[in-house]
Design an enzyme around this catalytic site. Structure first.
Site, PDB file in Angstrom:
ATOM      1  CB  CYS A 118     -10.797 -13.336   6.438  1.00 35.39           C
ATOM      2  SG  CYS A 118      -9.770 -14.174   5.212  1.00 35.39           S
ATOM      3  CB  CYS A 120      -9.694 -11.858   1.333  1.00 36.72           C
ATOM      4  SG  CYS A 120     -11.210 -12.331   2.141  1.00 36.72           S
ATOM      5  CB  CYS A 128      -7.569 -15.467   3.067  1.00 39.56           C
ATOM      6  SG  CYS A 128      -9.035 -15.458   2.019  1.00 39.56           S
ATOM      7  CE  LYS A 193     -13.810 -19.389   2.968  1.00 37.54           C
ATOM      8  NZ  LYS A 193     -13.611 -18.022   3.408  1.00 37.54           N
ATOM      9  NE  ARG A 203     -13.713 -15.637  -3.360  1.00 32.51           N
ATOM     10  CZ  ARG A 203     -13.077 -16.716  -3.788  1.00 32.51           C
ATOM     11  NH1 ARG A 203     -12.636 -16.767  -5.036  1.00 32.51           N
ATOM     12  NH2 ARG A 203     -12.869 -17.730  -2.979  1.00 32.51           N
ATOM     13  NE  ARG A 215     -10.548 -16.207  -1.175  1.00 25.06           N
ATOM     14  CZ  ARG A 215     -10.081 -14.982  -1.423  1.00 25.06           C
ATOM     15  NH1 ARG A 215      -8.786 -14.788  -1.589  1.00 25.06           N
ATOM     16  NH2 ARG A 215     -10.914 -13.947  -1.511  1.00 25.06           N
ATOM     17  CD  GLU A 231      -7.905 -27.720   8.065  1.00 28.83           C
ATOM     18  OE1 GLU A 231      -8.100 -27.110   9.133  1.00 28.83           O
ATOM     19  OE2 GLU A 231      -6.974 -27.419   7.291  1.00 28.83           O
ATOM     20  CE  LYS A 246     -17.781 -19.213   3.136  1.00 22.20           C
ATOM     21  NZ  LYS A 246     -16.897 -18.137   3.382  1.00 22.20           N
ATOM     22  CE1 TYR A 311     -24.701 -12.942   2.838  1.00 23.04           C
ATOM     23  CE2 TYR A 311     -24.571 -15.147   1.898  1.00 23.04           C
ATOM     24  CZ  TYR A 311     -23.951 -14.028   2.408  1.00 23.04           C
ATOM     25  OH  TYR A 311     -22.579 -13.987   2.495  1.00 23.04           O
TER      26      TYR A 311
HETATM   27  C1  PBG Z   1     -13.605 -14.304   3.417  1.00 25.45           C
HETATM   28  C2  PBG Z   1     -14.947 -14.914   3.267  1.00 25.45           C
HETATM   29  C3  PBG Z   1     -15.553 -15.398   2.105  1.00 25.45           C
HETATM   30  C4  PBG Z   1     -16.830 -15.776   2.475  1.00 25.45           C
HETATM   31  C5  PBG Z   1     -16.954 -15.561   3.844  1.00 25.45           C
HETATM   32  N1  PBG Z   1     -15.772 -15.039   4.314  1.00 25.45           N
HETATM   33  C6  PBG Z   1     -15.076 -15.444   0.698  1.00 25.45           C
HETATM   34  C7  PBG Z   1     -13.877 -16.191   0.303  1.00 25.45           C
HETATM   35  O1  PBG Z   1     -13.317 -16.987   1.061  1.00 25.45           O
HETATM   36  O2  PBG Z   1     -13.445 -15.927  -0.819  1.00 25.45           O
HETATM   37  C8  PBG Z   1     -17.882 -16.298   1.536  1.00 25.45           C
HETATM   38  C9  PBG Z   1     -19.278 -16.057   1.958  1.00 25.45           C
HETATM   39  C10 PBG Z   1     -20.296 -16.202   0.882  1.00 25.45           C
HETATM   40  O3  PBG Z   1     -20.016 -16.578  -0.271  1.00 25.45           O
HETATM   41  O4  PBG Z   1     -21.457 -15.912   1.186  1.00 25.45           O
HETATM   42  N2  PBG Z   1     -12.571 -15.203   3.567  1.00 25.45           N
HETATM   43 ZN    ZN Z   2     -10.586 -14.256   3.169  1.00 19.34          ZN
END
Ligand code: PBG
Ligand code: ZN
Length: 322
Positions: A118, A120, A128, A193, A203, A215, A231, A246, A311
């Site tokens: 990604c 971002c 992103c 997502k 973030r 987003r 999707e 997610k 985590y």
């Molecule tokens: C990047 C990304 C994000 C997460 C994983 N890849 C953040 C977002 O989309 O802003 C979030 C992972 C987490 O909160 O543990 N696109």
């Molecule tokens: Zn991203």
């Protein structure tokens, strides 16, 4: 009374025997944040127990995981040069590329490396994708993502995990990989997502918050369960190997629905906000951390997740919570 369900709850042995859901260390993927530099293991404020690692300390940390049987990791690059066009994201010298290279040098196929794809963390605006006229440009972004995926694959990434939510990105990445001889590099799509406030701590950790707007023009609306199926079916048709939901905890219904509607493996991402809420409550002595964490993990599995990105994974295995 003929039927007494409590008979099968009478002792630990009988409870173990009839347990309908079981967890295994093989289900877990453990995320890492990689920064440039040397000898860095810097605690991430909003995510107690999680660090920023430089490549050298990352290798040592992954070695600890491998000893516990935790052999799948998800890598995020942090602190790279940011630009409008996200060009550092597909650099062959990116921090993620050097992390993959060093980990493969140290552990070869003993470690399975998944890399987040990604832009971002690599864009000045924190979106992103490629931003024009305040809109993230879909097809131009897919191009960049495909290049980023290829750079990771060339370094030895085992699985590409695009987290951007552009349309057609699975096909774009699949074609790019296949066209360059990486037809065996798999893709785990962040298929479903949601635009979620649960990514807050991440973030901060990845320095990837959008500096303007949100987003919602690419991530999904959490009110729309039917759309999640559209999707994920698209990603399936475009060649995704694994589909992901997610966040996880607030979306158990979606995990369950996806599991019932696909024959692909289903992953869920127990995201940063979910993790940090548990850590904060446990840190205050308000909940029993081990019990709450394991209750959550079983909930993911019971809902239908075959793979859990969390985590908590390392601590679960380290402390024998399973
Ligand atoms: C990047 C990304 C994000 C997460 C994983 N890849 C953040 C977002 O989309 O802003 C979030 C992972 C987490 O909160 O543990 N696109
Ligand atoms: Zn991203």
């Amino acid at each position: 009374m003929l039927i007494r369900p409590r008979r099968l709850r009478k002792s630990p042995i009988v409870r173990e025997m009839v347990a309908e859901t079981r967890l295994s260390k093989d289900m877990f993927i453990y995320p890492h944040f990689v920064v440039s530099g040397n000898n860095i293991a810097h605690a991430i404020d909003a995510m107690p127990g999680i660090n920023h690692f430089s490549v050298d300390t990352l290798v040592k940390d992954v070695e600890k995981s491998l000893k516990l049987g935790l052999n799948k990791i998800l890598l995020f690059g942090v602190g790279e040069e940011k630009s409008e066009d996200a060009s550092s994201s597909y650099s062959k010298k990116s921090i993620v590329v050097s992390a993959i290279t060093e980990l493969k040098k140290a552990f070869g196929s003993d470690v399975f490396i998944v890399t987040d794809v990604c832009t971002c963390a690599y864009t000045t605006h924190g979106h992103c994708g490629i931003l024009h006229d305040d809109y993230v440009q879909n097809d131009a972004t897919v191009e960049v993502l495909a290049r980023m995926a290829l750079a990771h694959a060339e370094a030895g990434s085992d699985m590409i995990a695009p987290s951007d939510m552009m349309d057609g990105r699975i096909l774009g990445i699949r074609n790019k990989l296949d066209g360059n001889g990486f037809e065996n590099t798999s893709i785990m799509s962040y298929s479903i997502k949601f635009a979620s406030a649960y990514y807050g701590p991440f973030r901060q950790a990845a320095d990837s918050a959008p500096n303007k707007g949100d987003r919602k023009a690419y991530q999904m609306d959490f009110r729309n369960p039917n759309e999640t199926m559209r999707e994920s079916f698209l990603d399936e048709q475009e060649g995704a190997d694994i589909l992901m939901v997610k966040p996880a905890l607030a979306y158990l219904d979606i995990i369950h629905r996806l599991k019932e509607n696909t024959n692909l493996p289903v992953a869920c991402y127990n995201v940063s906000g979910e993790y940090s809420m548990v850590k904060a409550a446990a840190g205050n002595g308000w909940i029993d951390e081990q019990k709450v964490v394991m209750e959550n993990m079983y909930a993911f599995s019971r809902a239908g997740a075959n793979i859990i990105i969390s985590y908590h994974a390392r601590e679960i295995l380290e402390k024998g919570w399973m």
